[in-house]
Design an enzyme around this catalytic site. Structure first.
Site, PDB file in Angstrom:
ATOM      1  N   SER A 207      -7.835  -9.208   3.208  1.00 17.97           N
ATOM      2  CA  SER A 207      -9.105  -9.591   2.199  1.00 17.97           C
ATOM      3  C   SER A 207      -9.115  -8.288   1.399  1.00 17.97           C
ATOM      4  O   SER A 207      -9.223  -7.148   1.899  1.00 17.97           O
ATOM      5  CB  SER A 207     -10.332  -9.942   3.082  1.00 17.97           C
ATOM      6  OG  SER A 207     -11.401 -10.022   2.447  1.00 17.97           O
TER       7      SER A 207
ATOM      8  N   ASP B 124      -7.950   4.542   4.478  1.00 17.61           N
ATOM      9  CA  ASP B 124      -7.769   3.587   3.368  1.00 17.61           C
ATOM     10  C   ASP B 124      -8.996   2.711   2.926  1.00 17.61           C
ATOM     11  O   ASP B 124      -9.024   2.340   1.872  1.00 17.61           O
ATOM     12  CB  ASP B 124      -6.625   2.704   3.948  1.00 17.61           C
ATOM     13  CG  ASP B 124      -5.673   2.309   2.733  1.00 17.61           C
ATOM     14  OD1 ASP B 124      -5.266   2.900   1.946  1.00 17.61           O
ATOM     15  OD2 ASP B 124      -5.922   0.763   2.505  1.00 17.61           O
TER      16      ASP B 124
ATOM     17  N   GLU C 179      -2.560  -4.813  -3.549  1.00 15.49           N
ATOM     18  CA  GLU C 179      -2.755  -5.526  -4.867  1.00 15.49           C
ATOM     19  C   GLU C 179      -2.808  -4.933  -6.060  1.00 15.49           C
ATOM     20  O   GLU C 179      -2.059  -5.291  -7.128  1.00 15.49           O
ATOM     21  CB  GLU C 179      -4.085  -6.204  -4.676  1.00 15.49           C
ATOM     22  CG  GLU C 179      -4.587  -7.025  -3.578  1.00 15.49           C
ATOM     23  CD  GLU C 179      -4.950  -6.337  -2.298  1.00 15.49           C
ATOM     24  OE1 GLU C 179      -5.067  -4.946  -2.255  1.00 15.49           O
ATOM     25  OE2 GLU C 179      -5.814  -6.827  -1.421  1.00 15.49           O
TER      26      GLU C 179
ATOM     27  N   HIS D 260      -3.101   0.477  -3.713  1.00 14.33           N
ATOM     28  CA  HIS D 260      -3.398  -0.450  -2.430  1.00 14.33           C
ATOM     29  C   HIS D 260      -2.061  -1.743  -2.718  1.00 14.33           C
ATOM     30  O   HIS D 260      -1.575  -1.570  -3.826  1.00 14.33           O
ATOM     31  CB  HIS D 260      -4.735  -1.281  -2.505  1.00 14.33           C
ATOM     32  CG  HIS D 260      -5.727  -0.387  -1.709  1.00 14.33           C
ATOM     33  ND1 HIS D 260      -7.144  -0.963  -1.620  1.00 14.33           N
ATOM     34  CD2 HIS D 260      -5.809   0.902  -1.216  1.00 14.33           C
ATOM     35  CE1 HIS D 260      -7.704  -0.036  -0.925  1.00 14.33           C
ATOM     36  NE2 HIS D 260      -6.804   1.159  -0.368  1.00 14.33           N
TER      37      HIS D 260
ATOM     38  N   CYS E 285     -10.252  -5.242  -1.043  1.00 13.58           N
ATOM     39  CA  CYS E 285     -11.347  -4.154  -0.965  1.00 13.58           C
ATOM     40  C   CYS E 285     -11.793  -4.233  -2.486  1.00 13.58           C
ATOM     41  O   CYS E 285     -11.612  -5.181  -3.478  1.00 13.58           O
ATOM     42  CB  CYS E 285     -10.654  -2.826  -1.056  1.00 13.58           C
ATOM     43  SG  CYS E 285     -10.065  -2.035  -2.405  1.00 13.58           S
TER      44      CYS E 285
ATOM     45  N   ASN F 180       0.812  -1.214  -0.005  1.00 12.47           N
ATOM     46  CA  ASN F 180      -0.140  -0.051   0.086  1.00 12.47           C
ATOM     47  C   ASN F 180       0.807   1.316   0.113  1.00 12.47           C
ATOM     48  O   ASN F 180       1.841   1.388   0.539  1.00 12.47           O
ATOM     49  CB  ASN F 180      -0.658  -0.057   1.372  1.00 12.47           C
ATOM     50  CG  ASN F 180      -2.044   0.965   1.290  1.00 12.47           C
ATOM     51  OD1 ASN F 180      -1.633   2.216   1.469  1.00 12.47           O
ATOM     52  ND2 ASN F 180      -3.218   0.862   1.485  1.00 12.47           N
TER      53      ASN F 180
ATOM     54  N   CYS G 264      -9.561  -3.562  -5.515  1.00  9.72           N
ATOM     55  CA  CYS G 264      -8.623  -4.648  -5.657  1.00  9.72           C
ATOM     56  C   CYS G 264      -9.499  -5.910  -5.949  1.00  9.72           C
ATOM     57  O   CYS G 264      -8.619  -6.643  -7.235  1.00  9.72           O
ATOM     58  CB  CYS G 264      -7.727  -4.949  -4.519  1.00  9.72           C
ATOM     59  SG  CYS G 264      -6.708  -3.489  -3.937  1.00  9.72           S
TER      60      CYS G 264
END
Lengths: 145, 145
Positions: B77, B142, B52, B50, B79, B39, B82
């Protein structure tokens, strides 16, 4: 044309002149553009800076309270990543230049309570028609095909 | 630990040391990491990098055929943005360090045919617990809260 869709289209046209994927977007708060951008696949070798994410990136870090009063204008129906970005930040309204050349996740946005407006703007449609005819492989790459 | 989840955790730990949001990810093809990242909200003032998306960005432009054989490992996990990025590129498998501190769009991924594996890794959990306790406002920013 709506001045904000016009601004998104200007971004798309800049992308076209640069030899890139000609999709543009602006993030709007009240009567002010917080961020604007266009797809950066060619220009920056980017896999994640689509028009919408580029506009969000260029707007910089904003408080959640601001995003929740914003509209995201984009020249083309937003892909899953960009629709997800709107959902992440709780952006309540997405204005779409056209969805004839690509139908993104409008249904998902709608199902999560986002107001989705599709303008079917001829200038947005024509620019994408021209680009897809000229550079089909680049277009396919951009949408993961 | 799975070496790829370990690599994602190392990215997250680097983000923590930098004072950022400690979430890491790697994009894996076969036995090779194509891209890794964490991130960048604090480090680059980014609203869209982020873990990912940063890993995807650092992997550069890849053909659709490659993404479709990839796994995306992330410490937390994913968002909506992503998860949407995984859907955009047809990444068939998402491996998640934990979902106790945040539950992203796992159901959406699953409903679209993506294999989702949640490891509930103690080291991933502990790092996020520590971060959220230390910097709750940064964490809320975030995730758009």
């Amino acid at each position: 044309m709506d001045p904000f869709l016009q601004a998104a289209l200007e971004e798309a046209e800049e992308g076209y002149r640069e030899g890139g994927v000609p999709i543009g977007a602006v993030l709007v708060h009240g009567d002010r553009i917080l961020g604007r951008g266009h797809n950066q696949r060619v220009q920056r070798g980017s896999a994640v800076l689509h028009a919408e994410t580029a506009a969000l990136e260029n707007a910089g870090r904003q408080p959640a309270s601001v995003y929740r009063e914003c509209a995201l204008y984009t020249t083309l129906s937003p892909c899953p990543m960009c629709s997800g970005a709107a959902l992440l930040y709780g952006i309540p309204r997405v204005v779409i230049g056209e969805n004839r050349n690509f139908l993104g996740e409008e249904e998902l946005l709608h199902s999560r309570g986002v107001t989705v407006e599709v303008r079917q703007d001829p200038a947005c449609i024509d620019l994408m028609v021209r680009f897809i005819a000229e550079k089909p492989e680049l277009w396919n790459e951009d949408i993961g095909v």
